[in-house]
Write an enzyme that holds these catalytic residues in place. Structure first.
Site, short mmCIF file in Angstrom:
data_model
loop_
_atom_site.label_atom_id
_atom_site.label_comp_id
_atom_site.label_asym_id
_atom_site.label_seq_id
_atom_site.Cartn_x
_atom_site.Cartn_y
_atom_site.Cartn_z
N GLY A 1 25.11 17.49 25.19
CA GLY A 1 23.33 17.60 25.60
C GLY A 1 22.96 16.20 26.63
O GLY A 1 23.99 14.92 25.71
N GLN B 1 18.56 8.92 28.82
CA GLN B 1 19.94 8.20 29.13
C GLN B 1 20.18 7.63 30.03
O GLN B 1 21.54 6.65 29.50
CB GLN B 1 20.53 9.14 27.79
CG GLN B 1 19.78 10.19 26.67
CD GLN B 1 20.21 10.62 25.71
OE1 GLN B 1 20.42 11.89 25.80
NE2 GLN B 1 21.78 10.29 25.03
N CYS C 1 24.45 11.83 18.67
CA CYS C 1 23.66 11.14 19.93
C CYS C 1 24.32 10.01 20.82
O CYS C 1 25.25 8.79 20.35
CB CYS C 1 22.84 10.67 19.95
SG CYS C 1 21.88 10.29 21.72
N LEU C 2 24.67 10.76 22.63
CA LEU C 2 25.67 9.95 23.40
C LEU C 2 25.20 8.36 23.22
O LEU C 2 26.15 7.01 23.10
CB LEU C 2 25.41 10.24 24.12
CG LEU C 2 26.70 11.62 24.51
CD1 LEU C 2 26.59 12.43 25.39
CD2 LEU C 2 27.60 11.68 24.19
N HIS D 1 15.85 18.23 19.69
CA HIS D 1 17.14 16.67 19.97
C HIS D 1 16.60 15.37 21.59
O HIS D 1 16.25 14.48 21.33
CB HIS D 1 18.15 16.77 19.59
CG HIS D 1 18.94 15.53 19.67
ND1 HIS D 1 20.14 14.90 18.88
CD2 HIS D 1 19.05 14.53 20.87
CE1 HIS D 1 20.17 13.64 19.06
NE2 HIS D 1 19.31 13.15 20.86
N GLU D 2 16.57 16.80 22.36
CA GLU D 2 16.28 16.33 24.00
C GLU D 2 15.07 15.72 23.86
O GLU D 2 15.33 15.51 25.26
CB GLU D 2 17.47 17.48 25.21
CG GLU D 2 19.11 17.54 24.39
CD GLU D 2 20.04 16.23 24.61
OE1 GLU D 2 19.32 14.86 25.07
OE2 GLU D 2 20.85 15.66 23.80
N HIS E 1 14.04 11.99 22.79
CA HIS E 1 14.01 11.57 24.20
C HIS E 1 12.90 11.51 25.48
O HIS E 1 12.80 10.13 25.83
CB HIS E 1 16.11 11.91 25.17
CG HIS E 1 17.10 11.59 23.88
ND1 HIS E 1 16.70 10.78 23.52
CD2 HIS E 1 17.98 12.33 23.55
CE1 HIS E 1 18.32 10.14 23.05
NE2 HIS E 1 18.66 11.82 23.04
NI NI Z 1 20.08 12.57 21.99
#
Ligand code: NI
Length: 169
Positions: free
Chosen positions: A46, A51, A94-95, A136-137, A140
């Protein structure tokens, strides 16, 4: 399509609140294509637009297992219409916080409304990994990272570790 750079903590852009999208047009679809390519390359399951430094309410995701064909999905202006009282823990990553994993407790099921890649607005129920990932996304989009759900000590340790990795790279 083009790969975009993924921002990592403590980049202050990750704390920004993302703005609603007015219209799904070719420019937005190009952004979603880039985000998917960037997510697959990372690799991750995701990615939110913030991001890659774009403060728009756009999320891409692919929850297909390795033995399944790719199943890219896009969520524009996602909203949670309902969340279950029942919660479930999941070890998240998370990236933007690479190589840090920790357990976060979230509602186990949610009902969503969002606009698709094609520009159609739909409602959908989510549970399991889908429920975890979309919540989660969506965090962000509010400038919230999964480590913000952890203790201050764990959060500070995570940021320190990511900064150290970035310096070593
Ligand atoms: Ni994330």
């Amino acid at each position: 399509m083009a790969l975009r750079d993924i921002l990592t903590v403590p980049d202050p852009i990750l704390k920004k609140v993302s703005a609603r999208v007015d219209m799904v047009d070719d420019a937005l679809r190009a952004l979603m294509d880039d985000m998917l390519e960037t997510m697959y390359d990372a690799p991750g399951i995701g990615l939110a637009a913030i991001q890659v430094g774009v403060p728009k309410r756009v999320i891409v995701m692919d929850l297909a297992r390795e033995d399944e064909p790719p199943a890219p999905r896009c969520f524009v202006n996602p909203e949670i219409l309902w969340a279950s009282e029942e919660t479930a823990p999941y070890e998240e990553g998370c990236l933007s916080v690479p190589e840090i994993y920790d357990e976060v407790e979230r509602p186990a099921r949610v009902k969503l409304r969002y606009t698709t890649y094609q520009g159609e607005t739909v409602e959908e129920d989510a549970e399991g990994l889908f429920a975890v990932c979309i919540q989660h996304e969506m965090d962000h989009l509010e400038g919230v990272l999964f480590i913000d759900h952890l203790s201050r000590l764990k959060r500070e340790q995570a940021v320190k570790k990511v900064k150290k990795q970035a310096k070593a790279a």
